[in-house]
Design an enzyme around this catalytic site. Structure first.
Site, PDB file in Angstrom:
ATOM      1  N   ARG A  54      37.004  -7.308  -4.999  1.00  0.00           N
ATOM      2  CA  ARG A  54      37.905  -6.433  -5.217  1.00  0.00           C
ATOM      3  C   ARG A  54      37.994  -5.420  -6.610  1.00  0.00           C
ATOM      4  NH1 ARG A  54      38.309  -6.541  -0.448  1.00  0.00           N
ATOM      5  NH2 ARG A  54      39.388  -7.118   1.406  1.00  0.00           N
ATOM      6  N   HIS A  94      32.862   0.685  -0.540  1.00  0.00           N
ATOM      7  CA  HIS A  94      32.815  -0.273  -0.474  1.00  0.00           C
ATOM      8  C   HIS A  94      32.368  -0.591   1.727  1.00  0.00           C
ATOM      9  CE1 HIS A  94      37.009  -2.647   0.286  1.00  0.00           C
ATOM     10  NE2 HIS A  94      36.109  -3.434   0.921  1.00  0.00           N
TER      11      HIS A  94
HETATM   12  P1  NDP Z   1      37.156 -17.830   0.836  1.00  0.00           P
HETATM   13  O1  NDP Z   1      39.097 -17.965   1.140  1.00  0.00           O
HETATM   14  O2  NDP Z   1      36.001 -18.338   2.407  1.00  0.00           O
HETATM   15  O3  NDP Z   1      36.200 -18.094  -0.538  1.00  0.00           O
HETATM   16  C1  NDP Z   1      36.975 -17.489  -1.405  1.00  0.00           C
HETATM   17  C2  NDP Z   1      36.426 -18.672  -2.391  1.00  0.00           C
HETATM   18  O4  NDP Z   1      36.715 -18.250  -3.326  1.00  0.00           O
HETATM   19  C3  NDP Z   1      36.429 -20.061  -2.632  1.00  0.00           C
HETATM   20  O5  NDP Z   1      35.156 -20.777  -2.538  1.00  0.00           O
HETATM   21  C4  NDP Z   1      37.693 -19.753  -3.369  1.00  0.00           C
HETATM   22  O6  NDP Z   1      37.418 -21.383  -4.443  1.00  0.00           O
HETATM   23  C5  NDP Z   1      37.145 -19.345  -4.682  1.00  0.00           C
HETATM   24  N1  NDP Z   1      38.071 -19.241  -5.853  1.00  0.00           N
HETATM   25  C6  NDP Z   1      39.522 -18.389  -5.304  1.00  0.00           C
HETATM   26  N2  NDP Z   1      39.927 -18.153  -6.440  1.00  0.00           N
HETATM   27  C7  NDP Z   1      39.581 -18.628  -7.531  1.00  0.00           C
HETATM   28  C8  NDP Z   1      39.988 -18.958  -8.819  1.00  0.00           C
HETATM   29  N3  NDP Z   1      40.714 -18.742  -9.394  1.00  0.00           N
HETATM   30  N4  NDP Z   1      38.419 -20.278  -9.785  1.00  0.00           N
HETATM   31  C9  NDP Z   1      37.531 -20.431  -9.217  1.00  0.00           C
HETATM   32  N5  NDP Z   1      37.289 -20.291  -7.752  1.00  0.00           N
HETATM   33  C10 NDP Z   1      38.568 -19.558  -7.002  1.00  0.00           C
HETATM   34  O7  NDP Z   1      36.954 -15.810   1.120  1.00  0.00           O
HETATM   35  P2  NDP Z   1      35.720 -15.023   1.734  1.00  0.00           P
HETATM   36  O8  NDP Z   1      34.671 -15.754   1.512  1.00  0.00           O
HETATM   37  O9  NDP Z   1      36.256 -15.226   2.958  1.00  0.00           O
HETATM   38  O10 NDP Z   1      36.147 -14.155   0.952  1.00  0.00           O
HETATM   39  C11 NDP Z   1      35.914 -13.481  -0.455  1.00  0.00           C
HETATM   40  C12 NDP Z   1      36.703 -11.409  -0.505  1.00  0.00           C
HETATM   41  O11 NDP Z   1      35.722 -10.946   0.518  1.00  0.00           O
HETATM   42  C13 NDP Z   1      37.504 -11.715   0.087  1.00  0.00           C
HETATM   43  O12 NDP Z   1      38.871 -11.874  -0.359  1.00  0.00           O
HETATM   44  C14 NDP Z   1      37.367  -9.841  -0.368  1.00  0.00           C
HETATM   45  O13 NDP Z   1      38.086  -9.686  -1.179  1.00  0.00           O
HETATM   46  C15 NDP Z   1      35.846  -9.987  -0.697  1.00  0.00           C
HETATM   47  N6  NDP Z   1      35.595  -8.933   0.265  1.00  0.00           N
HETATM   48  C16 NDP Z   1      34.836  -7.708   0.428  1.00  0.00           C
HETATM   49  C17 NDP Z   1      34.260  -7.129   1.385  1.00  0.00           C
HETATM   50  C18 NDP Z   1      33.282  -6.039   1.025  1.00  0.00           C
HETATM   51  O14 NDP Z   1      33.321  -5.107   1.445  1.00  0.00           O
HETATM   52  N7  NDP Z   1      32.607  -5.277   0.121  1.00  0.00           N
HETATM   53  C19 NDP Z   1      34.539  -7.442   2.622  1.00  0.00           C
HETATM   54  C20 NDP Z   1      34.312  -8.685   3.174  1.00  0.00           C
HETATM   55  C21 NDP Z   1      35.408  -9.616   1.843  1.00  0.00           C
HETATM   56  P3  NDP Z   1      37.874 -22.730  -3.026  1.00  0.00           P
HETATM   57  O15 NDP Z   1      36.234 -22.658  -2.679  1.00  0.00           O
HETATM   58  O16 NDP Z   1      37.667 -23.725  -3.852  1.00  0.00           O
HETATM   59  O17 NDP Z   1      38.601 -22.535  -2.702  1.00  0.00           O
HETATM   60  C1  OXD Z   2      37.522  -7.917   3.969  1.00  0.00           C
HETATM   61  C2  OXD Z   2      36.906  -5.660   3.574  1.00  0.00           C
HETATM   62  O1  OXD Z   2      38.257  -8.314   2.972  1.00  0.00           O
HETATM   63  O2  OXD Z   2      36.163  -5.118   4.124  1.00  0.00           O
HETATM   64  O3  OXD Z   2      36.793  -7.765   4.900  1.00  0.00           O
HETATM   65  O4  OXD Z   2      37.014  -5.871   2.322  1.00  0.00           O
END
Ligand code: NDP
Ligand code: OXD
Length: 309
Positions: free
Chosen positions: A224, A272
Site C-alpha cells: 500500500r 495500482h
Molecule cells: P495475508 O494476510 O495473507 O498476508 C500478510 C502477511 O504479512 C503475513 O505473512 C503476515 O505475517 C505479514 N505481516 C503482517 N503484519 C506484519 C508485521 N507487523 N510484521 C511482519 N509481518 C507482518 O495478506 P495477502 O498476502 O493476501 O495480501 C497482502 C497485501 O497485499 C494486502 O493487504 C494488500 O495491501 C496488498 N495487495 C495489493 C494489490 C495490488 O494490486 N497492489 C493486490 C492485492 C493485495 P503472518 O503470516 O505471520 O501473519
Molecule cells: C487488493 C488490491 O487489496 O487490489 O486486493 O489492492
C-alpha cells in the site's frame, strides 16, 4: 435473502451472472438500489463503506472484494459482531505472482539501466549476475507473498522472506518478527513489499530500512502507498543507497500529476494494477465461505480486526 454489491470502481455486471449461477437463492442487488435493508444477508464491498454497513440490520458477513482491508478503517465501519472476510482468490494470487516475478526479473536483469541507455542510444552490455547470486527478499509471506516467493525460488533466485510468525516454505529462507528484521534486510538486493497496511506496518519503507539494505538495492512496493515514506525513497535514490524502484501503490491514488515519482528516471510507476480480483474465480471462494457460514463452519480469510489484517 439478498447480497448487496458496493464498489466505486468494480463493474457489478461482471459479478452478477456468477452469483446468479452459483448461489441463485440469494438475490444480487447493486448499491444504491438495495431494496429493503432488512433483506440483506451479505455485503460485497470495495472502497469506503461510508457508514452503509451499519444500516443493514440482519447482515451476516461482509466480504472485502480485495485482499487488503485497510479501507475498513480498522473495523470502525463494521457492525458489532459481524465477521469481515478478506479476498483469497487464485486469480488475484496468480496475477500478483506474475507481476512480482516480472518486476523482480526486470530489476535483476538491469532493465532500468537498459531503458536509460536506449534513451541515450548507448550500447553497453551490463555484467550478468547469475540468479543464485542474487538475493530477493519478500516482506509479507501470506497468501500472496508466499506464492510469489516460491515461484521466484523455482527460477533459482536466492529467496528470503519475512513475516510476523514463523513460516516454512520450499526453497525460501524465512525470517520473522522484529528481532530478525535487520538480518533479513541486510540480505535483500531486491526487496518486495507485500505486507498489509496496519498500524504496525505504516511507514515501514523508510530511511532506516533503506540504510539496512545492501547498497544499491532495488525496491518493489505492491503493498500500500502509506507503507512508503516518499521523501525517504527520493533521498535514498539520490544518494545511491537505493538504485531503482517499482511503485504500484501510492498515498494518494491516482498519483497526483505534480508528484516527482512520475518523471523519476529510476522509478517505474504502475497505477495500482499489480493484480485484480477475478470475478469468476473469486465468486466461487465467496460462495464456499457463505456455505461454511450457514453450516456454522470456520471461514477462510477471516480478518482479525485487532491485528488489522
Ligand atoms: P495475508 O494476510 O495473507 O498476508 C500478510 C502477511 O504479512 C503475513 O505473512 C503476515 O505475517 C505479514 N505481516 C503482517 N503484519 C506484519 C508485521 N507487523 N510484521 C511482519 N509481518 C507482518 O495478506 P495477502 O498476502 O493476501 O495480501 C497482502 C497485501 O497485499 C494486502 O493487504 C494488500 O495491501 C496488498 N495487495 C495489493 C494489490 C495490488 O494490486 N497492489 C493486490 C492485492 C493485495 P503472518 O503470516 O505471520 O501473519
Ligand atoms: C487488493 C488490491 O487489496 O487490489 O486486493 O489492492
Amino acid at each position: 435473502m439478498a447480497i448487496v454489491f458496493k464498489s466505486p470502481t468494480g463493474d457489478a455486471s461482471a459479478w452478477q451472472p456468477h452469483f446468479e449461477q452459483q448461489i441463485p437463492e440469494q438475490e444480487f442487488r447493486v448499491y444504491p438500489d438495495i431494496g429493503d435493508p432488512a433483506e440483506i444477508d451479505y455485503a460485497l464491498i470495495w472502497g469506503k463503506a461510508e457508514g452503509f454497513l451499519k444500516t443493514l440490520p440482519n447482515l451476516k458477513a461482509v466480504f472485502s472484494l480485495g485482499a487488503g482491508v485497510d479501507h475498513f478503517d480498522g473495523g470502525a465501519e463494521m457492525p458489532e459482531g459481524v465477521p469481515l472476510i478478506r479476498m483469497i482468490d487464485k486469480g488475484l494470487t496468480w496475477g500478483m505472482t506474475e507481476f512480482i516475478v516480472m518486476q523482480v526479473l526486470f530489476h535483476h536483469r538491469d532493465m532500468i539501466d537498459y531503458r536509460e541507455q536506449q534513451k541515450a542510444k548507448r550500447w553497453k552490455h551490463q555484467e550478468l549476475c547469475p540468479p543464485w547470486r542474487r538475493t530477493v527478499g519478500i516482506m509479507g509471506l501470506g497468501v500472496l507473498g508466499s506464492d510469489a516467493a516460491e515461484k521466484l525460488a523455482s527460477l533459482r533466485l536466492n529467496v528470503v522472506g519475512w513475516s510476523r510468525s514463523p513460516k516454512s516454505l520450499e526453497g525460501v529462507t524465512c525470517y520473522h518478527g522484529q528481532a530478525q528484521f535487520k538480518e533479513f534486510l541486510g540480505r535483500c538486493e531486491i526487496l518486495v513489499n507485500i505486507l498489509p497496511l496496519t498500524d504496525a506496518t505504516r511507514g515501514v519503507l523508510n530511511a532506516d530500512l533503506f540504510n539496512s539494505l545492501p547498497k544499491g538495492a532495488h525496491i518493489i512496493n505492491v503493498g500500500r502507498g502509506p507503507h512508503l515514506v516518499d521523501e525517504d525513497l527520493l533521498a535514498a535514490l539520490e544518494s545511491g543507497q537505493v538504485s531503482a524502484a517499482t511503485l504500484d501503490v501510492f498515498h494518494k491514488e491516482p498519483l497526483p500529476q505534480q508528484h516527482p515519482f512520475w518523471s523519476h528516471p529510476r522509478i517505474i510507476v504502475t497505477p495500482h494494477a499489480a493484480a485484480d480480483t477475478v470475478p469468476e474465480s473469486s465468486t466461487e471462494t465467496i460462495v464456499q465461505n457463505i456455505h461454511r457460514l450457514e453450516a456454522g463452519e470456520p471461514v477462510e480469510g477471516l480478518v482479525d480486526l485487532d491485528r488489522g489484517y
